[in-house]
Design a protein around this motif. Sequence first.
Motif, short mmCIF file in Angstrom:
data_model
loop_
_atom_site.label_atom_id
_atom_site.label_comp_id
_atom_site.label_asym_id
_atom_site.label_seq_id
_atom_site.Cartn_x
_atom_site.Cartn_y
_atom_site.Cartn_z
N TYR A 36 37.39 35.18 46.58
CA TYR A 36 36.80 35.95 47.68
C TYR A 36 37.11 37.43 47.48
N LEU A 37 36.08 38.25 47.64
CA LEU A 37 36.27 39.70 47.64
C LEU A 37 36.08 40.19 49.08
N ILE A 38 37.15 40.72 49.66
CA ILE A 38 37.07 41.31 50.99
C ILE A 38 36.67 42.76 50.80
N HIS A 39 35.45 43.09 51.24
CA HIS A 39 34.82 44.36 50.87
C HIS A 39 34.54 45.20 52.11
N PRO A 40 35.29 46.28 52.31
CA PRO A 40 35.03 47.14 53.46
C PRO A 40 33.90 48.12 53.18
N GLY A 41 33.40 48.73 54.25
CA GLY A 41 32.35 49.72 54.07
C GLY A 41 32.80 50.93 53.28
N ALA A 42 34.07 51.26 53.38
CA ALA A 42 34.64 52.37 52.64
C ALA A 42 36.08 52.03 52.28
N GLY A 43 36.56 52.52 51.16
CA GLY A 43 37.93 52.27 50.76
C GLY A 43 38.06 51.06 49.86
N PRO A 44 39.29 50.75 49.46
CA PRO A 44 39.53 49.70 48.47
C PRO A 44 39.27 48.30 49.02
N ALA A 45 38.86 47.42 48.11
CA ALA A 45 38.62 46.01 48.42
C ALA A 45 39.86 45.19 48.06
N ILE A 46 39.86 43.93 48.50
CA ILE A 46 40.91 42.98 48.17
C ILE A 46 40.26 41.74 47.55
N LEU A 47 40.75 41.33 46.38
CA LEU A 47 40.32 40.08 45.77
C LEU A 47 41.34 39.00 46.09
N VAL A 48 40.86 37.85 46.55
CA VAL A 48 41.73 36.72 46.88
C VAL A 48 41.49 35.61 45.87
N ASP A 49 42.53 35.26 45.13
CA ASP A 49 42.55 34.20 44.12
C ASP A 49 41.68 34.54 42.90
N ALA A 50 42.31 35.22 41.96
CA ALA A 50 41.67 35.48 40.66
C ALA A 50 41.83 34.22 39.82
N ILE A 61 32.97 42.37 41.49
CA ILE A 61 33.66 43.60 41.92
C ILE A 61 32.79 44.82 41.66
N GLY A 62 32.11 44.84 40.52
CA GLY A 62 31.25 45.97 40.17
C GLY A 62 32.05 47.25 40.06
N ASP A 63 31.53 48.30 40.67
CA ASP A 63 32.20 49.61 40.64
C ASP A 63 33.19 49.80 41.79
N SER A 64 33.37 48.78 42.60
CA SER A 64 34.27 48.92 43.75
C SER A 64 35.72 49.06 43.29
N GLU A 65 36.47 49.83 44.02
CA GLU A 65 37.91 49.90 43.79
C GLU A 65 38.56 48.67 44.40
N VAL A 66 39.44 48.02 43.65
CA VAL A 66 40.21 46.91 44.17
C VAL A 66 41.66 47.36 44.28
#
Length: 218
Positions: A36-50, A61-66
């Motif tokens: 699961y990628l928890i993706h906010p409208g702005a700021g860093p995301a959180i990946l749950v269980d790689a 994830i793409g270009d998003s900051e994690v």
Amino acid sequence: MPLYHVDPGSEAALIRVNEDIDLIKISVGTMDNNAYLIHPGAGPAILVDAAAEPGRLKAVIGDSEVGAVITTHRHADHTGALSEIIAMTGAQPWCGEPDAEAIEASTGVTCRTVWDGDLFRLGDIDLDIIGLVGHTRGSIALRLRGNPSDHVLTGDSLFPGGFGKTSGSREFEQLYNDVCMKVFAPLADTTVIHPGHGDATTVGEERPNLPLWRARGW
């Protein structure tokens, strides 16, 4: 109809948590592990269980900051891509404190730790940490407060139809009590449960089955 179903190898599902946060669900690996990628409208995301398939995870994830990768528990099918994703993203790894040593031993990744009752905050994302002992000693669930419904990522502690596998009756009793007290007792029936494998469910859908689960012992 299955709730938030994704097939192994298929495109990810987009789930709206609230006006500011999306939850992106993808199935990876041979055991239909949900990441699961928890993706906010702005700021860093959180990946749950790689869990597996780091290339597919990185594509989601793409270009998003994690900013963080949180592992729900120590089992190898949930950590298979952890070291690669940490190297790719530079994110900080986190897990439940009692599972940290085992995760480091199997992956080489040293996690920062959280445990029951902690509030994990990263940018616009707030996660209530719920420790659920039984499937492993350090399993955690993550509660996202949503609108209109909350969302809880339960790892392998709670699924549609029952709890995660335990190694004996003592561990089952611990998991049963933890899930009843920390998930079913405080949370509304509309709360969505997102497990570590397979489809989602709701607290209200599963609540009537608790006596059956207790009687059968799994």
